[in-house]
Design a protein around this motif. Structure first.
Motif, PDB file in Angstrom:
ATOM      1  N   THR A   1     -35.594 -90.115  64.547  1.00  0.00           N
ATOM      2  CA  THR A   1     -36.794 -89.655  65.262  1.00  0.00           C
ATOM      3  C   THR A   1     -36.424 -88.628  66.317  1.00  0.00           C
ATOM      4  N   PHE A   2     -35.395 -88.953  67.103  1.00  0.00           N
ATOM      5  CA  PHE A   2     -35.021 -88.037  68.179  1.00  0.00           C
ATOM      6  C   PHE A   2     -34.477 -86.732  67.627  1.00  0.00           C
ATOM      7  N   LEU A   3     -33.723 -86.830  66.545  1.00  0.00           N
ATOM      8  CA  LEU A   3     -33.151 -85.613  65.959  1.00  0.00           C
ATOM      9  C   LEU A   3     -34.271 -84.663  65.529  1.00  0.00           C
ATOM     10  N   ILE A   4     -35.211 -85.220  64.758  1.00  0.00           N
ATOM     11  CA  ILE A   4     -36.281 -84.366  64.233  1.00  0.00           C
ATOM     12  C   ILE A   4     -37.174 -83.857  65.357  1.00  0.00           C
ATOM     13  N   SER A   5     -37.518 -84.756  66.302  1.00  0.00           N
ATOM     14  CA  SER A   5     -38.356 -84.304  67.413  1.00  0.00           C
ATOM     15  C   SER A   5     -37.629 -83.261  68.234  1.00  0.00           C
TER      16      SER A   5
END
Lengths: 297, 474
Positions: B249-253
């Motif tokens: 999630t953090f990577l994509i966001s």
């Protein structure tokens, strides 16, 4: 053109006469007619800092300033008075090209600061506005600390070589603006937290900090209470020693108190210019008399 | 039999909406009567001046007539059904020899199906049939009673109020108080719904954490939510480590924000400070259209255009790129949220007073100095707000990630590999038929709770930043 030069020469002659004689002549002569469009009085001075000739300003189709010619003398306070919408603020904003930021505004004619034609294509407005500072109607300190407000101009113009130099500039400007004693212990507080009069003096300090030659003031006291107004007026009188000041005001008492010369604008025309004493005691143009006696305004 | 039942139940529904319509009609009648009565009172020769305009007396009469009656209808509907069911089913369970509550529920459901006229799978039990008939009879009686009571209340209310109208009655103040109560209720509605959502997620999460320890969930590095169907099944133990999912999630966001913040902010600065008003009038709505494209469409775009393009580019550069990559999803998501940043920031920048710009220009500042040193600091709280909204969108976005980033819960920060996100996992956990007592399903709620906590923490942090650095104009 020849006619205008003629009047200019006439005016120079008249200027040599003493003020009393001037007043006496004016008292004898019938008032200049209401419809007379040509500037009455003495728009030109011996030692001009700014020279404006045949300045016209248009907002789109609206002709806001009509053929105005006037000098601003060195170390004098020139007051511009007139009813709302007469163009005095517009003319003021021409003097440092603040009108450039208004869409659809066009200026013709010639405005010279010392030897610089400020509407010349090659002129960069950035150094010009550093030479001709401006103080606005409503105090508009930046939402920053008191120190940063004053340091803003010196920083962007690179006036201070070091931190201590910057500190000195800030302190000097605040002292000149008569604000130092009130804020020296809270320079890191936001400038927006000061009272209205203090904010306006902060804005004056901010303008002084970039070492301008001319300071333009657009109704600087209209948002202030009488006590703050008195402080700012005293400050203007002091600043006159070092700077040339052009002030727009609605308050005729204020014009009488702070200025040496007064210019009366009416619907975009410069109606009458003269020494402040003469304008308020002995106006020559019918419109000027009507305005200062309160018949309209 | 079933067909015969339909009109009856329809008739019941009909009668209750008819009743509500009747009550509303009566209260508008009461409004008119109240107005008239107030005017008549004021016209009496000896009468004092009316305290309020006649309309307020009318509204008050309408409220007196309608409100108690409608409340009775609401309460009655809530209370009547369980009561009627209990009365109809009285003795049926005992007669069938059924004891366990689950089986009683089954019988009740059968009866309800009969009443509602649904298709019943098995042979209709005469006992149940009798109960259904009894239920229908009771319901008809109850509707009749309700109608009588409600209408009587309405009439009593209005006649009581009409009798109480005096010129000195402070009708306006009372109406204003009622309006205030209604407004308060409306504004607290959203709060209650939020609390309800949080609580429902929280309770399911607690059930999850009774089976899986919170430490395993929060710090586990492996996400593989499989549960055994048979006790002896090999490789059956699920692992519920949320870290890989959260990292995805953090990577994509993060990729999305890296695209959206600079592009959005700079376009906002251009639109508000440099662009001509004509250009702005055209471009701003066009930019906002980006926000109106359904995320599924962005998903196609990411999966069919961007992901292959990235793979081909990576191939040319000799980089191993997965066919579904975090980069593709993040890029497209970033494009999707540009308008959130640009449009809101543009509004905030425009809201910075012109006097500050004038002040800065008046000191000989250039346009870029003015923007950097005066306008952006003054607009900072709003800009952070817009970025925050964009982050929430990015974290909550599902569709693009499902289509473009894959389902593999890799713990990696390499944007060229497939990753998965919290929202995608929630979707995959809850799609299809699920039993709601297995950790596999309950994990979705725990993930939801985690996501909620993370976004909340982000919000709090951003608020803190804004408070600390805001420069207030005014």
């Amino acid at each position: 053109m020849a006619a205008i030069l003629g009047t200019v020469l006439d005016m120079r002659d008249v200027a040599r006469e003493k003020n009393e004689a001037d007043a006496a002549v004016a008292a004898r002569v019938r008032k200049v007619d209401r419809d007379q469009r040509q500037t009455v009085g003495l728009p030109f001075v011996e030692e001009p800092r700014m020279i404006c000739r045949e300045v016209n300003v248009y907002y789109g189709d609206k002709h806001a300033i009509k053929n105005v010619s006037i000098d601003v003398g060195k170390n004098e306070v020139l007051a511009m008075i007139g009813p709302s919408g007469c163009g005095k603020s517009t003319f003021l904003r021409c003097l440092n090209r603040m009108n450039d930021t208004v869409a659809g505004c066009r200026v013709t004619g010639e405005i010279v600061l010392d030897d610089l034609d400020i509407y010349d294509r090659k002129v960069d407005v950035v150094p010009l506005r550093a030479r001709v500072g401006m103080v606005f109607q409503k105090p508009n300190p930046f939402p920053k600390s008191i120190f940063d407000n004053v340091a803003y101009g010196p920083k962007i113009h690179g006036l201070a070589g070091s931190k201590s130099e910057l500190r000195d500039i800030v302190e000097g400007s605040l002292k000149k603006a008569g604000l130092w004693n009130e804020v020296s212990d809270r320079l890191d507080q936001p400038g927006t937290g000061l009272s209205g009069g203090q904010q306006q003096r902060l804005c004056i300090a901010r303008a002084i900090a970039v070492r301008p030659e001319v300071i333009l003031m657009d109704e600087p006291c209209s948002a202030l209470d009488p006590i703050a107004t008195a402080t700012v007026e005293d400050l203007i009188t002091e600043l006159k020693e070092q700077y040339t000041i052009v002030i727009v005001t609605h308050n005729m008492q204020q014009a009488a108190r702070v200025s040496q010369r007064t210019a009366y604008f009416h619907l975009g025309d410069l109606v009458e210019v003269g020494s402040t004493d003469r304008i308020f005691t002995n106006p020559r143009h019918q419109l000027t008399e009507d305005y200062i006696t309160g018949r309209f305004g | 039999m079933n067909e015969a039942l339909c009109p009856l139940t329809d008739g019941a529904a009909m009668s209750s909406s008819l009743l509500i319509a009747l009550i509303l009609l009566l209260s508008s009648l009461a409004y008119w009567l109240g107005c008239r009565r107030a005017v008549a009172l004021a016209q009496r020769p000896s009468a004092a001046r009316l305290h309020s305009r006649p309309g307020y007396y009318g509204v008050l009469a309408g409220v007196w007539c309608g409100l108690p009656a409608l409340l009775i209808v609401a309460v009655w509907h809530l209370a009547a059904d369980p009561l009627l069911t209990r009365m109809a089913m009285n003795g049926v369970a005992a007669a069938k020899g059924v004891v366990s509550p689950d089986q009683v529920d089954l019988l009740v459901n059968d009866m309800r199906n009969l009443v509602a006229g649904n298709v019943v799978m098995h042979e209709v039990d005469p006992l149940i049939q009798a109960a259904a008939d009894q239920y229908i009879g009771l319901q008809r009686l109850s509707d009749l009673a309700l109608a009588t009571v409600a209408l009587a209340t309405a009439l009593a209310g209005v006649s009581l109020f009409l009798g109480r109208i005096r010129p000195a009655l402070r009708a306006r103040n009372q109406v204003e108080r009622i309006v205030k109560i209604v407004l308060t209720l409306c504004s607290t509605f959203a709060v209650f719904v939020t609390v309800g959502i949080v609580l429902s997620v929280l309770f399911e999460s607690i059930r999850f954490f009774q089976q899986i320890s919170p430490a395993d969930f929060l710090f586990g590095l492996k996400w593989s939510p499989q549960m055994a169907i048979r006790a002896d099944q090999a490789g059956s133990s699920g692992s519920f480590g949320a870290i890989p999912v959260l990292a995805g999630t953090f990577l994509i966001s993060g990729i999305a924000m890296a695209i959206a913040v600079p592009l959005g902010l700079m376009s906002a600065i251009y639109l508000s400070e440099y662009a001509s008003s004509r250009f702005r009038a055209v471009v701003k709505p066009l930019l906002e259209i980006l926000a109106g494209v359904p995320t599924v469409v962005y998903g196609f775009f990411a999966a069919l255009v961007v992901a292959p393009a990235i793979r081909n580019l990576g191939g040319l550069a000799g980089l191993p790129v997965a066919s579904e990559s975090a980069l593709a999803a993040g890029l497209v998501m970033g494009i999707m949220i540009i308008p959130f940043v640009s449009s809101l920031s543009d509004d905030v920048i425009n809201a910075v007073p012109q006097s500050l710009r004038d002040g800065s220009y008046g000191l000989g500042a250039t346009k870029s100095e003015t923007i950097k040193l005066v306008i952006l600091p003054a607009a900072l709280p709003g800009i952070v707000g817009s970025i925050l909204l964009a982050v929430s969108r990015a974290i909550g976005e599902t569709m693009i990630v499902v289509m473009a980033a894959g389902l593999a819960a890799n713990l990696t920060f390499n944007p060229l590999q497939a990753v998965t996100t919290v929202t995608v996992q929630i979707v995959t956990l809850l799609v299809g038929d699920q039993e709601f007592d297995s950790p596999k399903t309950l994990a979705a709620f725990a993930l939801g709770m985690l996501l909620f906590a993370v976004t909340l923490a982000l919000n709090v942090a951003a608020l803190y930043v804004v408070r600390k650095y805001r420069e207030e104009y005014e």
